[in-house]
Design a protein around this motif. Sequence first.
Motif, short mmCIF file in Angstrom:
data_model
loop_
_atom_site.label_atom_id
_atom_site.label_comp_id
_atom_site.label_asym_id
_atom_site.label_seq_id
_atom_site.Cartn_x
_atom_site.Cartn_y
_atom_site.Cartn_z
N PRO A 23 -61.42 49.10 25.16
CA PRO A 23 -61.34 50.16 26.51
C PRO A 23 -59.96 51.23 25.98
CG PRO A 23 -61.45 47.94 27.60
CD PRO A 23 -61.29 48.02 26.13
N SER B 87 -50.30 53.66 37.58
CA SER B 87 -51.35 52.60 37.02
C SER B 87 -52.51 53.67 36.14
CB SER B 87 -51.99 53.99 38.62
OG SER B 87 -53.09 54.54 38.79
N GLN C 233 -55.46 54.56 33.63
CA GLN C 233 -57.15 54.76 34.19
C GLN C 233 -57.49 54.29 32.95
OE1 GLN C 233 -57.97 58.26 36.38
NE2 GLN C 233 -60.45 57.98 36.19
N GLU D 121 -60.84 53.80 30.09
CA GLU D 121 -62.06 54.22 29.49
C GLU D 121 -62.77 53.15 28.56
OE1 GLU D 121 -63.14 57.28 26.59
OE2 GLU D 121 -63.09 58.10 28.79
N SER D 122 -64.00 52.35 29.22
CA SER D 122 -64.58 51.18 28.91
C SER D 122 -65.52 51.95 27.65
CB SER D 122 -65.47 50.60 29.38
OG SER D 122 -66.16 51.80 29.92
N GLY E 176 -67.75 54.46 31.11
CA GLY E 176 -67.37 54.19 32.48
C GLY E 176 -65.94 54.11 32.55
N GLN E 177 -65.12 54.32 33.53
CA GLN E 177 -63.77 54.87 33.98
C GLN E 177 -63.32 54.32 35.13
OE1 GLN E 177 -62.08 58.52 33.74
NE2 GLN E 177 -62.01 58.40 32.51
N GLN E 178 -62.15 53.26 35.34
CA GLN E 178 -61.86 52.21 35.99
C GLN E 178 -60.23 51.94 36.38
OE1 GLN E 178 -62.69 48.57 35.00
NE2 GLN E 178 -61.15 47.78 34.76
N THR E 179 -59.58 52.27 37.34
CA THR E 179 -57.87 52.42 37.03
C THR E 179 -57.68 50.76 37.50
OG1 THR E 179 -58.31 54.51 38.60
CG2 THR E 179 -56.71 53.43 38.79
N VAL E 180 -56.55 50.79 37.43
CA VAL E 180 -56.25 49.48 36.69
C VAL E 180 -54.42 49.13 37.62
CG1 VAL E 180 -55.12 47.57 35.58
CG2 VAL E 180 -57.59 48.39 34.64
#
Length: 198
Positions: free
Chosen positions: A121, A150, A152, A154-155, A165-169
């Motif tokens: 990622p 926070s 963001q 990107e996988s 796919g993007q996710q927020t951690v």
Amino acid sequence: MTCDYSVLECLLKAPSKAEVVKLCREVFTAVNRSTVQLPDTLLSHCQQTLQLTQPQARTFVQSLGSILKRAVFQGSTDPHEVVALFPDDFHKNLRDLISKIIIDNMAEWKSQAVNAHVSLPKLADFDWRVDVKTASDTVARMSVPTCILSLQVESGSEQGEATRGQQTVNVELSKETLDTMLDGLSKIRDQLSSVATR
């Protein structure tokens, strides 16, 4: 993937040099994205353009794809090194044309090859804020500032697709944890700088 050089000579039947360039680009994109199944549209395009049967078209695409991938893996834009990928008895004009196409498209194909690999990622963006707790079950935890980070992420993409796919951690860091992290990141930055200047 092996290369049958004799089948590549069917490119001599192409109606124009522009068509040979187009075929090379389509073939590289197809073999770079998939090692299992070749697109039917590409095979039928080769059949129609070069007057091949379906098995011949499949052998052609695999052979051309093999030499194009080998050239990109080698990574050289030196014409002598690219020409050396072909056997001595290969059609000279066709060899020179394919070599020129490889050299002209090397940067783009390298980029495609890198993007098609599975990757870790990647950090796309980040934001942060400082929070101060005003209510807690213990007095010791009240009014202690913390950093909310926070990230963001990107996988990685298996096949170099345009959509990733993007996710927020979200991560909560105390002052001590943040100091430790910043110290570690400073060391990483220094090591990267020393490697880059060598």
